[in-house]
Design a protein around this motif. Structure first.
Motif, PDB file in Angstrom:
ATOM      1  N   ILE A   5       0.843  -1.202   0.000  1.00 18.87           N
ATOM      2  CA  ILE A   5       0.000   0.000   0.000  1.00 18.87           C
ATOM      3  C   ILE A   5       0.878   1.251   0.000  1.00 18.87           C
ATOM      4  O   ILE A   5       0.632   2.199  -0.754  1.00 18.87           O
ATOM      5  N   ALA A   6       1.914   1.255   0.832  1.00 21.40           N
ATOM      6  CA  ALA A   6       2.825   2.411   0.897  1.00 21.40           C
ATOM      7  C   ALA A   6       3.534   2.620  -0.434  1.00 21.40           C
ATOM      8  O   ALA A   6       3.663   3.753  -0.915  1.00 21.40           O
ATOM      9  N   GLY A   8       2.418   1.678  -3.374  1.00 23.17           N
ATOM     10  CA  GLY A   8       1.372   2.136  -4.309  1.00 23.17           C
ATOM     11  C   GLY A   8       1.087   3.620  -4.143  1.00 23.17           C
ATOM     12  O   GLY A   8       0.993   4.358  -5.128  1.00 23.17           O
ATOM     13  N   LEU A   9       0.956   4.066  -2.887  1.00 23.03           N
ATOM     14  CA  LEU A   9       0.708   5.488  -2.630  1.00 23.03           C
ATOM     15  C   LEU A   9       1.890   6.345  -3.076  1.00 23.03           C
ATOM     16  O   LEU A   9       1.704   7.416  -3.673  1.00 23.03           O
ATOM     17  N   ALA A  10       3.106   5.872  -2.796  1.00 19.84           N
ATOM     18  CA  ALA A  10       4.305   6.607  -3.224  1.00 19.84           C
ATOM     19  C   ALA A  10       4.345   6.715  -4.747  1.00 19.84           C
ATOM     20  O   ALA A  10       4.687   7.768  -5.302  1.00 19.84           O
ATOM     21  N   ILE A  12       1.776   6.699  -6.806  1.00 19.56           N
ATOM     22  CA  ILE A  12       0.739   7.658  -7.221  1.00 19.56           C
ATOM     23  C   ILE A  12       1.224   9.092  -7.016  1.00 19.56           C
ATOM     24  O   ILE A  12       1.061   9.942  -7.890  1.00 19.56           O
ATOM     25  N   ILE A  13       1.859   9.351  -5.892  1.00 18.45           N
ATOM     26  CA  ILE A  13       2.378  10.695  -5.608  1.00 18.45           C
ATOM     27  C   ILE A  13       3.447  11.075  -6.630  1.00 18.45           C
ATOM     28  O   ILE A  13       3.444  12.187  -7.163  1.00 18.45           O
TER      29      ILE A  13
END
Length: 175
Positions: A5-6, A8-10, A12-13
């Motif tokens: 998840i981390a 994936g979020l990184a 996206i950012i």
């Protein structure tokens, strides 16, 4: 699972930041309208800030907005400062060039809710009994603006206000 998840979020950012970096360094918003009136009748609506209250799409968003007029009454050197609620913010406009009856150029500085320095130009092109009024605004796109434009375009954000203002101007000029 949390690690995925981390990551994936990184990702996206990073994608959003790269998209922002790829945005242009400047923007232009343009709108036009045909008005059945001579340019000589329309030009004072633009070059005299005292008359903006009759057509500007922002003039009635804050009934308590403070307005200050200085410099020339109209034309070159006319200055209009405003300060109001979050809908209108604060800023300053100054007419920096007028070519009667075809062009008005305005230096437009926003102070709140964010700083921006833009140029607005109105051109009037008369053919017969109809004048086409073109309203153009251009300015630089700092990184924060580029980031915002990943999600909403400057044209869509400001363009609808230009359309409303030009429609108001048409109503006033055709009376």
């Amino acid at each position: 699972m949390l690690k995925k998840i981390a990551i994936g979020l990184a990702a996206i950012i990073v994608i959003i930041l790269v998209m922002a970096l790829l945005q242009p360094n400047s923007f232009t918003v343009k709108r036009s309208i045909a008005i059945k009136a001579p340019a000589e009748k329309i030009l004072p609506l633009i070059s005299d800030f005292h008359q903006w209250g009759s057509w500007s799409p922002w003039e009635h968003l804050d009934p308590a907005m403070k307005r200050t007029f200085s410099g020339s009454t109209n034309g070159n050197g006319a200055i209009y400062d405003w300060s109001g609620n979050d809908d209108v913010g604060s800023g300053r406009m100054e007419v920096i060039a007028v070519t009667v009856p075809t062009n008005v150029t305005i230096k437009l500085d926003f102070f709140k809710p964010f700083e921006a320095n833009n140029v607005t130009e109105f051109t009037l092109d008369t053919k017969g009994d109809t004048t086409t009024v073109n309203w153009n605004m251009r300015g630089p796109m700092p990184f924060l603006s580029k980031l915002m434009c990943v999600f909403v375009s400057m044209d869509k954000m400001i363009g609808k206000d230009f359309e409303k203002g030009l429609a108001n101007m048409k109503t006033v000029a055709e009376k």
